[in-house]
Design a protein around this motif. Structure first.
Motif, PDB file in Angstrom:
ATOM      1  N   MET A   1       0.465  -1.556   0.266  1.00 20.81           N
ATOM      2  CA  MET A   1       0.022   0.224  -0.148  1.00 20.81           C
ATOM      3  C   MET A   1       1.380   1.054  -0.121  1.00 20.81           C
ATOM      4  N   PHE A   2       0.137   1.933  -0.850  1.00 18.81           N
ATOM      5  CA  PHE A   2       1.124   3.604  -0.697  1.00 18.81           C
ATOM      6  C   PHE A   2       0.548   4.600  -0.788  1.00 18.81           C
ATOM      7  N   THR A   3       1.101   5.834  -0.232  1.00 19.17           N
ATOM      8  CA  THR A   3       0.054   6.887   0.482  1.00 19.17           C
ATOM      9  C   THR A   3       0.064   7.906  -0.375  1.00 19.17           C
ATOM     10  N   GLY A   4       0.774   7.898  -2.144  1.00 18.68           N
ATOM     11  CA  GLY A   4       0.817   8.717  -2.843  1.00 18.68           C
ATOM     12  C   GLY A   4       1.434  10.175  -2.865  1.00 18.68           C
ATOM     13  N   ILE A   5       2.411   9.964  -1.901  1.00 16.55           N
ATOM     14  CA  ILE A   5       3.237  11.348  -0.934  1.00 16.55           C
ATOM     15  C   ILE A   5       4.622  10.620  -2.374  1.00 16.55           C
ATOM     16  N   VAL A   6       4.937  11.578  -2.899  1.00 16.38           N
ATOM     17  CA  VAL A   6       6.293  10.674  -3.872  1.00 16.38           C
ATOM     18  C   VAL A   6       7.135  11.226  -2.895  1.00 16.38           C
ATOM     19  N   GLU A   7       8.393  10.212  -2.908  1.00 19.44           N
ATOM     20  CA  GLU A   7       9.456  10.597  -2.117  1.00 19.44           C
ATOM     21  C   GLU A   7      10.508  11.108  -2.785  1.00 19.44           C
ATOM     22  N   GLU A   8      10.877  11.320  -3.868  1.00 18.35           N
ATOM     23  CA  GLU A   8      11.887  11.335  -5.214  1.00 18.35           C
ATOM     24  C   GLU A   8      11.484  10.642  -6.748  1.00 18.35           C
ATOM     25  N   LYS A   9      12.238  11.859  -7.342  1.00 19.90           N
ATOM     26  CA  LYS A   9      12.099  11.639  -8.707  1.00 19.90           C
ATOM     27  C   LYS A   9      13.213  10.949  -9.093  1.00 19.90           C
ATOM     28  N   GLY A  10      13.028   9.882  -9.969  1.00 20.92           N
ATOM     29  CA  GLY A  10      14.104   8.952 -10.463  1.00 20.92           C
ATOM     30  C   GLY A  10      14.087   9.423 -11.792  1.00 20.92           C
ATOM     31  N   THR A  11      15.225   8.271 -12.197  1.00 20.25           N
ATOM     32  CA  THR A  11      15.185   8.366 -13.891  1.00 20.25           C
ATOM     33  C   THR A  11      15.734   7.506 -14.785  1.00 20.25           C
ATOM     34  N   GLY A 136     -12.683  14.283  -3.369  1.00 22.76           N
ATOM     35  CA  GLY A 136     -12.278  13.572  -3.096  1.00 22.76           C
ATOM     36  C   GLY A 136     -11.125  13.138  -3.663  1.00 22.76           C
ATOM     37  N   SER A 137     -10.499  12.326  -3.244  1.00 23.15           N
ATOM     38  CA  SER A 137      -8.637  12.096  -3.838  1.00 23.15           C
ATOM     39  C   SER A 137      -9.048  11.240  -5.153  1.00 23.15           C
ATOM     40  N   VAL A 138      -7.893  11.362  -5.739  1.00 30.16           N
ATOM     41  CA  VAL A 138      -6.996  11.020  -6.871  1.00 30.16           C
ATOM     42  C   VAL A 138      -5.747  10.921  -7.328  1.00 30.16           C
ATOM     43  N   ALA A 139      -5.199   9.822  -7.366  1.00 21.49           N
ATOM     44  CA  ALA A 139      -3.978   9.447  -8.341  1.00 21.49           C
ATOM     45  C   ALA A 139      -3.522   9.584  -9.482  1.00 21.49           C
ATOM     46  N   ILE A 140      -2.737  10.949  -9.882  1.00 23.20           N
ATOM     47  CA  ILE A 140      -2.212  11.209 -10.923  1.00 23.20           C
ATOM     48  C   ILE A 140      -0.658  10.628 -10.875  1.00 23.20           C
ATOM     49  N   ASP A 141      -0.223   9.791 -11.570  1.00 26.64           N
ATOM     50  CA  ASP A 141       1.378   9.271 -11.600  1.00 26.64           C
ATOM     51  C   ASP A 141       2.126   8.925 -10.033  1.00 26.64           C
ATOM     52  N   GLY A 142       0.471   8.327  -9.057  1.00 23.76           N
ATOM     53  CA  GLY A 142       1.200   8.297  -7.757  1.00 23.76           C
ATOM     54  C   GLY A 142       1.562   9.144  -7.399  1.00 23.76           C
ATOM     55  N   ILE A 143       0.778  10.247  -7.489  1.00 21.73           N
ATOM     56  CA  ILE A 143       0.944  11.240  -6.476  1.00 21.73           C
ATOM     57  C   ILE A 143      -0.770  11.540  -6.384  1.00 21.73           C
ATOM     58  N   SER A 144      -0.849  12.015  -4.777  1.00 15.87           N
ATOM     59  CA  SER A 144      -2.246  12.491  -4.141  1.00 15.87           C
ATOM     60  C   SER A 144      -2.311  13.417  -4.867  1.00 15.87           C
ATOM     61  N   LEU A 145      -3.494  13.811  -4.815  1.00 18.16           N
ATOM     62  CA  LEU A 145      -4.456  15.267  -5.227  1.00 18.16           C
ATOM     63  C   LEU A 145      -5.512  15.347  -4.550  1.00 18.16           C
ATOM     64  N   THR A 146      -6.124  16.117  -4.856  1.00 19.23           N
ATOM     65  CA  THR A 146      -7.398  16.717  -4.221  1.00 19.23           C
ATOM     66  C   THR A 146      -8.293  17.231  -5.832  1.00 19.23           C
ATOM     67  N   VAL A 147      -9.136  16.520  -5.552  1.00 20.16           N
ATOM     68  CA  VAL A 147     -10.145  17.355  -7.091  1.00 20.16           C
ATOM     69  C   VAL A 147     -10.797  18.365  -6.698  1.00 20.16           C
ATOM     70  N   ALA A 148     -10.585  18.932  -7.363  1.00 20.51           N
ATOM     71  CA  ALA A 148     -10.939  20.745  -7.067  1.00 20.51           C
ATOM     72  C   ALA A 148     -12.454  20.766  -7.717  1.00 20.51           C
ATOM     73  N   LYS A 149     -12.342  20.242  -9.553  1.00 22.57           N
ATOM     74  CA  LYS A 149     -12.840  20.631 -10.606  1.00 22.57           C
ATOM     75  C   LYS A 149     -13.789  19.201 -11.068  1.00 22.57           C
TER      76      LYS A 149
END
Length: 215
Positions: A1-11, A136-149
């Motif tokens: 399980m993940f939280t959607g809080i990205v820890e770092e950008k990899g390459t 509500g919540s949605v994960a975009i490319d693994g990023i936990s974000l709040t839906v505004a519209k």
């Protein structure tokens, strides 16, 4: 399980495809601090299993199913990716419940500045939009974000500078494909309510009236 809080950008350092399977090798730092074989790491929101690692990179196998359902098939050497290790027991739950099993992809249809924030609008198919709710919540490319519209065919999120800087979202533009994972709670509620909804289609029963206090 993940939280959607990205820890770092990899390459991405290498992508190799062979038949219906592939492997991907990614350069990283933070997520390698306590990595072990078999660990789960979310790559752009897709849960992958570590099959090999060294001091600077980790490798994961990617099945054809994953390539078809996500944007991982478009990654090339040099592509930046969002990385998050599976949540440790007892850790802070900073985002929302993210399984790393994406529901599909969407297309960024608009990007605009709003003071310090940036608005991203994502167009998505009906099977994704049915679970998208305002605030509500949605994960975009693994990023936990709040839906505004929300509209019938798209949704928008407002992203603060820190989130944009710490993730690959800052490099996204109109027309880019992103991985989407709906809030799993909505999907469970729908599944659990399905028997009741099926009963309702055939008419109200005495049992339903009694259970809901009408008799």
């Amino acid at each position: 399980m993940f939280t959607g809080i990205v820890e770092e950008k990899g390459t991405v350092r290498a992508v190799q495809r062979s038949g219906n399977t592939s492997f991907i090798r990614i350069e990283a730092k933070k997520v390698l601090e306590d990595v072990h074989l078999g660990d789960s790491i979310a790559v752009n929101g897709v849960c992958l299993t570590v099959t090999h690692f060294d001091g600077t990179t980790f490798q994961a196998d990617v099945m054809n199913e994953t390539l078809e359902r996500s944007s991982l098939g478009s990654l090339r050497a040099g592509s930046p990716v969002n990385l998050e290790r599976a949540m440790a027991a007892g850790g802070r739950f900073g985002g929302h419940i993210v399984s790393g099993h994406i529901d599909g992809t969407g297309i960024i249809s608009d990007v605009k500045n709003d003071g310090i924030a940036v608005w991203y609008t994502v167009s998505a198919p009906p099977e994704i939009m049915r679970y998208i709710v305002e605030k509500g919540s949605v994960a975009i490319d693994g990023i936990s974000l709040t839906v505004a519209k929300v509209t019938d065919t798209s949704f928008s999120v407002s992203v603060i500078p820190h989130t944009a800087e710490q993730t690959i979202l800052s490099s996204k533009k109109n027309g880019d494909t992103v991985n989407l994972e709906n809030d799993i709670i909505g999907k469970y509620v729908e599944k659990l309510m399905k028997p009741e909804l099926e009963k309702t289609k055939s008419g109200v029963t005495m049992e339903q009236l009694l259970r809901n206090g009408f008799i």
